[in-house]
Motif scaffolding. Structure first.
Motif, PDB file in Angstrom:
ATOM      1  N   PRO A 289       0.810  -1.220   0.000  1.00 48.25           N
ATOM      2  CA  PRO A 289       0.000   0.000   0.000  1.00 48.25           C
ATOM      3  C   PRO A 289       0.845   1.273   0.000  1.00 48.25           C
ATOM      4  CG  PRO A 289      -0.585  -1.425   1.859  1.00 48.25           C
ATOM      5  CD  PRO A 289       0.558  -2.052   1.160  1.00 48.25           C
ATOM      6  N   LEU A 290       2.010   1.222   0.606  1.00 46.64           N
ATOM      7  CA  LEU A 290       2.875   2.400   0.621  1.00 46.64           C
ATOM      8  C   LEU A 290       3.381   2.720  -0.776  1.00 46.64           C
ATOM      9  CD1 LEU A 290       4.384   4.557   2.250  1.00 46.64           C
ATOM     10  CD2 LEU A 290       6.254   2.923   2.481  1.00 46.64           C
ATOM     11  N   HIS A 291       3.824   1.701  -1.507  1.00 44.89           N
ATOM     12  CA  HIS A 291       4.295   1.925  -2.873  1.00 44.89           C
ATOM     13  C   HIS A 291       3.174   2.412  -3.782  1.00 44.89           C
ATOM     14  CE1 HIS A 291       7.732  -1.085  -2.013  1.00 44.89           C
ATOM     15  NE2 HIS A 291       8.115   0.153  -1.735  1.00 44.89           N
ATOM     16  N   ALA A 292       1.985   1.857  -3.611  1.00 43.66           N
ATOM     17  CA  ALA A 292       0.842   2.287  -4.419  1.00 43.66           C
ATOM     18  C   ALA A 292       0.470   3.738  -4.114  1.00 43.66           C
ATOM     19  CB  ALA A 292      -0.350   1.367  -4.171  1.00 43.66           C
ATOM     20  N   ALA A 293       0.485   4.116  -2.839  1.00 44.35           N
ATOM     21  CA  ALA A 293       0.162   5.500  -2.476  1.00 44.35           C
ATOM     22  C   ALA A 293       1.203   6.469  -3.021  1.00 44.35           C
ATOM     23  CB  ALA A 293       0.062   5.631  -0.961  1.00 44.35           C
ATOM     24  N   LEU A 294       2.466   6.087  -2.928  1.00 48.17           N
ATOM     25  CA  LEU A 294       3.518   6.945  -3.483  1.00 48.17           C
ATOM     26  C   LEU A 294       3.400   7.074  -4.996  1.00 48.17           C
ATOM     27  CD1 LEU A 294       6.640   5.907  -1.378  1.00 48.17           C
ATOM     28  CD2 LEU A 294       5.466   8.103  -1.369  1.00 48.17           C
ATOM     29  N   ALA A 295       3.055   5.988  -5.667  1.00 44.59           N
ATOM     30  CA  ALA A 295       2.902   6.040  -7.121  1.00 44.59           C
ATOM     31  C   ALA A 295       1.718   6.907  -7.523  1.00 44.59           C
ATOM     32  CB  ALA A 295       2.749   4.632  -7.675  1.00 44.59           C
ATOM     33  N   VAL A 296       0.618   6.799  -6.801  1.00 41.79           N
ATOM     34  CA  VAL A 296      -0.555   7.638  -7.102  1.00 41.79           C
ATOM     35  C   VAL A 296      -0.227   9.103  -6.854  1.00 41.79           C
ATOM     36  CG1 VAL A 296      -2.901   8.198  -6.339  1.00 41.79           C
ATOM     37  CG2 VAL A 296      -2.247   5.831  -6.732  1.00 41.79           C
ATOM     38  N   TYR A 297       0.472   9.389  -5.771  1.00 40.18           N
ATOM     39  CA  TYR A 297       0.864  10.767  -5.478  1.00 40.18           C
ATOM     40  C   TYR A 297       1.812  11.302  -6.557  1.00 40.18           C
ATOM     41  CZ  TYR A 297       2.929  14.749  -3.114  1.00 40.18           C
ATOM     42  OH  TYR A 297       3.385  16.007  -2.810  1.00 40.18           O
ATOM     43  N   ALA A 298       2.780  10.495  -6.976  1.00 38.69           N
ATOM     44  CA  ALA A 298       3.730  10.923  -8.009  1.00 38.69           C
ATOM     45  C   ALA A 298       3.014  11.177  -9.330  1.00 38.69           C
ATOM     46  CB  ALA A 298       4.827   9.879  -8.185  1.00 38.69           C
ATOM     47  N   LEU A 299       2.089  10.315  -9.702  1.00 40.08           N
ATOM     48  CA  LEU A 299       1.336  10.531 -10.936  1.00 40.08           C
ATOM     49  C   LEU A 299       0.471  11.781 -10.845  1.00 40.08           C
ATOM     50  CD1 LEU A 299       0.277   6.952 -12.057  1.00 40.08           C
ATOM     51  CD2 LEU A 299       1.782   8.548 -13.235  1.00 40.08           C
ATOM     52  N   ALA A 300      -0.144  12.012  -9.694  1.00 40.71           N
ATOM     53  CA  ALA A 300      -0.976  13.212  -9.534  1.00 40.71           C
ATOM     54  C   ALA A 300      -0.132  14.472  -9.655  1.00 40.71           C
ATOM     55  CB  ALA A 300      -1.691  13.168  -8.193  1.00 40.71           C
TER      56      ALA A 300
ATOM     57  N   ALA B 297       2.763  14.726 -11.231  1.00 39.33           N
ATOM     58  CA  ALA B 297       3.241  14.822 -12.616  1.00 39.33           C
ATOM     59  C   ALA B 297       2.148  15.344 -13.548  1.00 39.33           C
ATOM     60  CB  ALA B 297       3.740  13.460 -13.088  1.00 39.33           C
ATOM     61  N   VAL B 298       0.912  14.920 -13.313  1.00 36.35           N
ATOM     62  CA  VAL B 298      -0.202  15.423 -14.127  1.00 36.35           C
ATOM     63  C   VAL B 298      -0.397  16.914 -13.891  1.00 36.35           C
ATOM     64  CG1 VAL B 298      -2.716  15.335 -14.363  1.00 36.35           C
ATOM     65  CG2 VAL B 298      -1.385  13.235 -14.421  1.00 36.35           C
ATOM     66  N   LEU B 299      -0.397  17.321 -12.629  1.00 37.76           N
ATOM     67  CA  LEU B 299      -0.616  18.738 -12.328  1.00 37.76           C
ATOM     68  C   LEU B 299       0.532  19.617 -12.812  1.00 37.76           C
ATOM     69  CD1 LEU B 299      -2.201  18.522  -8.779  1.00 37.76           C
ATOM     70  CD2 LEU B 299      -3.326  19.021 -10.945  1.00 37.76           C
ATOM     71  N   VAL B 300       1.737  19.098 -12.819  1.00 33.82           N
ATOM     72  CA  VAL B 300       2.876  19.886 -13.291  1.00 33.82           C
ATOM     73  C   VAL B 300       2.915  19.910 -14.815  1.00 33.82           C
ATOM     74  CG1 VAL B 300       5.410  19.878 -13.389  1.00 33.82           C
ATOM     75  CG2 VAL B 300       4.251  19.617 -11.212  1.00 33.82           C
ATOM     76  N   SER B 301       2.478  18.835 -15.457  1.00 34.58           N
ATOM     77  CA  SER B 301       2.579  18.763 -16.913  1.00 34.58           C
ATOM     78  C   SER B 301       1.631  19.726 -17.622  1.00 34.58           C
ATOM     79  CB  SER B 301       2.334  17.343 -17.394  1.00 34.58           C
ATOM     80  OG  SER B 301       0.979  16.985 -17.262  1.00 34.58           O
ATOM     81  N   LEU B 302       0.503  20.038 -17.025  1.00 29.09           N
ATOM     82  CA  LEU B 302      -0.449  20.929 -17.685  1.00 29.09           C
ATOM     83  C   LEU B 302       0.088  22.359 -17.856  1.00 29.09           C
ATOM     84  CD1 LEU B 302      -3.760  19.644 -16.103  1.00 29.09           C
ATOM     85  CD2 LEU B 302      -2.907  19.261 -18.408  1.00 29.09           C
ATOM     86  N   PRO B 303       0.543  23.048 -16.796  1.00 26.13           N
ATOM     87  CA  PRO B 303       1.087  24.392 -17.028  1.00 26.13           C
ATOM     88  C   PRO B 303       2.403  24.370 -17.799  1.00 26.13           C
ATOM     89  CG  PRO B 303       1.196  23.842 -14.696  1.00 26.13           C
ATOM     90  CD  PRO B 303       0.450  22.752 -15.370  1.00 26.13           C
ATOM     91  N   THR B 304       3.174  23.297 -17.655  1.00 21.66           N
ATOM     92  CA  THR B 304       4.418  23.198 -18.408  1.00 21.66           C
ATOM     93  C   THR B 304       4.132  23.101 -19.903  1.00 21.66           C
ATOM     94  OG1 THR B 304       5.429  22.076 -16.534  1.00 21.66           O
ATOM     95  CG2 THR B 304       6.552  21.895 -18.631  1.00 21.66           C
ATOM     96  N   ALA B 305       3.130  22.327 -20.273  1.00 20.09           N
ATOM     97  CA  ALA B 305       2.748  22.225 -21.681  1.00 20.09           C
ATOM     98  C   ALA B 305       2.228  23.558 -22.203  1.00 20.09           C
ATOM     99  CB  ALA B 305       1.693  21.134 -21.862  1.00 20.09           C
TER     100      ALA B 305
END
Length: 101
Positions: free
Chosen positions: A39-50, A52-60
């Motif tokens: 569960p820790l790895h899954a939570a970290l992966a979900v947080y990292a993806l979230a 990355a998604v939020l950073v990718s929008l203004p960067t694009a």
């Protein structure tokens, strides 16, 4: 002044962000499924993806704006370098002189 490298960097960044979104759309579910054993790895992966998604929008958006503002012009004027800066026979350490032993 025209800087073609800025345009190319912005274009490359848009390609990378596009590949990220394509991967997110097509292949990220398999990655997340493999992380459910911890569960820790899954939570970290979900947080990292979230993040990355939020950073990718203004960067694009900023990369697209940079591409629009620095679009290369086909009718640019090519200015040759002055002759003084193209001295071929000059050594790299011309300023040493004979004073340095």
């Amino acid at each position: 002044m025209h800087y073609p490298l800025r345009y190319r960097r912005a274009r490359s960044l848009l390609y990378v962000i596009g590949l990220f979104w394509l991967w997110l759309w097509l292949g990220s579910a398999a990655l997340m499924e493999g992380l459910y054993h911890s569960p820790l790895h899954a939570a970290l992966a979900v947080y990292a993806l979230a993040v990355a998604v939020l950073v990718s929008l203004p960067t694009a958006l900023l990369a697209a704006l940079r591409m629009i503002l620095t679009h290369p012009q086909r009718t640019a004027l090519i200015v040759p370098l002055p002759v003084a800066s193209r001295r071929a026979g000059e050594t790299a350490h011309w300023w040493y002189g004979k004073k340095v032993s």
